[in-house]
Design a protein around this motif. Sequence first.
Motif, PDB file in Angstrom:
ATOM      1  N   UNK A 357       0.883  -1.167   0.327  1.00  0.00           N
ATOM      2  CA  UNK A 357       0.304  -0.268   0.340  1.00  0.00           C
ATOM      3  C   UNK A 357       0.531   1.190  -0.192  1.00  0.00           C
ATOM      4  N   UNK A 358       1.975   0.732   0.251  1.00  0.00           N
ATOM      5  CA  UNK A 358       2.319   2.386   0.595  1.00  0.00           C
ATOM      6  C   UNK A 358       4.067   2.452  -0.176  1.00  0.00           C
ATOM      7  N   UNK A 359       4.041   1.624  -1.560  1.00  0.00           N
ATOM      8  CA  UNK A 359       4.579   1.568  -2.266  1.00  0.00           C
ATOM      9  C   UNK A 359       3.926   1.624  -2.967  1.00  0.00           C
ATOM     10  N   UNK A 360       3.141   0.902  -3.692  1.00  0.00           N
ATOM     11  CA  UNK A 360       2.966   0.574  -5.350  1.00  0.00           C
ATOM     12  C   UNK A 360       1.811   1.076  -5.825  1.00  0.00           C
ATOM     13  N   UNK A 361       1.078   1.991  -4.049  1.00  0.00           N
ATOM     14  CA  UNK A 361      -0.148   2.552  -3.264  1.00  0.00           C
ATOM     15  C   UNK A 361      -0.038   3.965  -3.366  1.00  0.00           C
ATOM     16  N   UNK A 362       1.145   4.335  -2.017  1.00  0.00           N
ATOM     17  CA  UNK A 362       1.315   5.364  -2.401  1.00  0.00           C
ATOM     18  C   UNK A 362       2.025   6.397  -3.065  1.00  0.00           C
ATOM     19  N   UNK A 363       3.075   5.461  -3.656  1.00  0.00           N
ATOM     20  CA  UNK A 363       4.393   6.282  -3.412  1.00  0.00           C
ATOM     21  C   UNK A 363       4.464   6.241  -5.198  1.00  0.00           C
TER      22      UNK A 363
END
Length: 424
Positions: A357-363
């Motif tokens: 969620x942090x890498x693929x989603x947000x970043x």
Amino acid sequence: MLSILIPEKIPAHNKGEEAIFLGICKTLELQGIEAKIYLYSEDPAYDGKRYKDKAEIITNTLIPNSGLSRGRKLAHLLRSGIKHVTFLLCPRNIRKKIFKDRLWQVYTDVDMVILGHDNAFSFTHNFLILFCKLLNKKVVMYGASILPHVYEKALTGSFTKYCLEKLDLITLRESKSRDFLKKLGLDISHLHVTADKAFLLEPVKKDTALALLRDNKIVPGEKPVVGMTVVHGSGVYKRGLVRYKDPKEKYAAYTGAMARVVDFIVRDLGGIVVFMPHTIGPSREDDDRVVSYDVYRRIKNKTGVFVLNGDYSAAELKGMIGCCDFFIGARTHSVIAATSMGVPSVVLSYPKDFRTYGIIGDMLGQNRWVYNIEYLQDKDLIDLIRSAWNSRHDTMRQLPGIVKHIKEQALLNGKLLKDVMDKS
């Protein structure tokens, strides 16, 4: 030359882990840091072959295998912990006579210890931080993600905060982990959000990748190629399909749903589907090829459906993934490989996994295409894939610029580490 110990496994059977390790090496090389790396392995023959030019393999660590039962983890920690405490208490001239395994010599000679290369940072790592600091070693957390459920209890959180404050450097690969550590009470000015080192992995050349696909009777260009990773022995699978309690029913539901997804791609999108296993063992549960074939057997129309069965390097696999028109992945790093090559993707995960969620989603700005596998329904997943497919050209235009920035952020890991060295 800087000597670095990584006392946690980065198994080359897992191509995402291999990509991370090679990314670590690149962050050092591009800063002009000559490094001798010592790396823990549970399969020294295999990892030694893959990493022979990059690392010396050691076979002992304080960190228990995450796959062990709670009782066996505690037993390992007790046995190894006693040895570590004894090592600290022994005078230097006595240590060499008692502690003859390679690990203990490395502890004595090494300049720096890198921890938390992935989301592998566990409660046990806290004890290793204290041990290494008592040996006056530099200790860094390097591009990690945190699993917050490990630290939910107040006492656990307080002890972790105490230990993390002793680190010489903390770099994190997404903002969710930074926000959690801030909530835990750490000074946010000491927390550096960088990016996942796997983005830095150089794929094989396109001609080489196409040749590897042709060896498997796959010819991109005739029809759209959709790459796919399915899993069994991973947190994504274990935390998915929460309504199923019986393991056999859960596995049947999962493989059935993924087979229907493939049927949709072949029938409605006119695509070729290639299962691209991103972990190939060493255990059967951790071999994506096994579950790929189990899904394959349940597909109605197998024409144009392929399973890669070979043992490919992370660079080879990334090159082949880059030849796809679209990608669906249940492993975060398979989707990192895809998106870093500009391939529009859907990723399956669960909300407590900060990595996805942090890498693929947000970043990467791909939140729309992150599917919560906890409540897997093939109709919902197919609807999401259809939407992502229809938006793929927009995604392809967006990804290159985003990925360029993320690679720059990943390289920041090395710059920050060099700053720590220069202050020594």
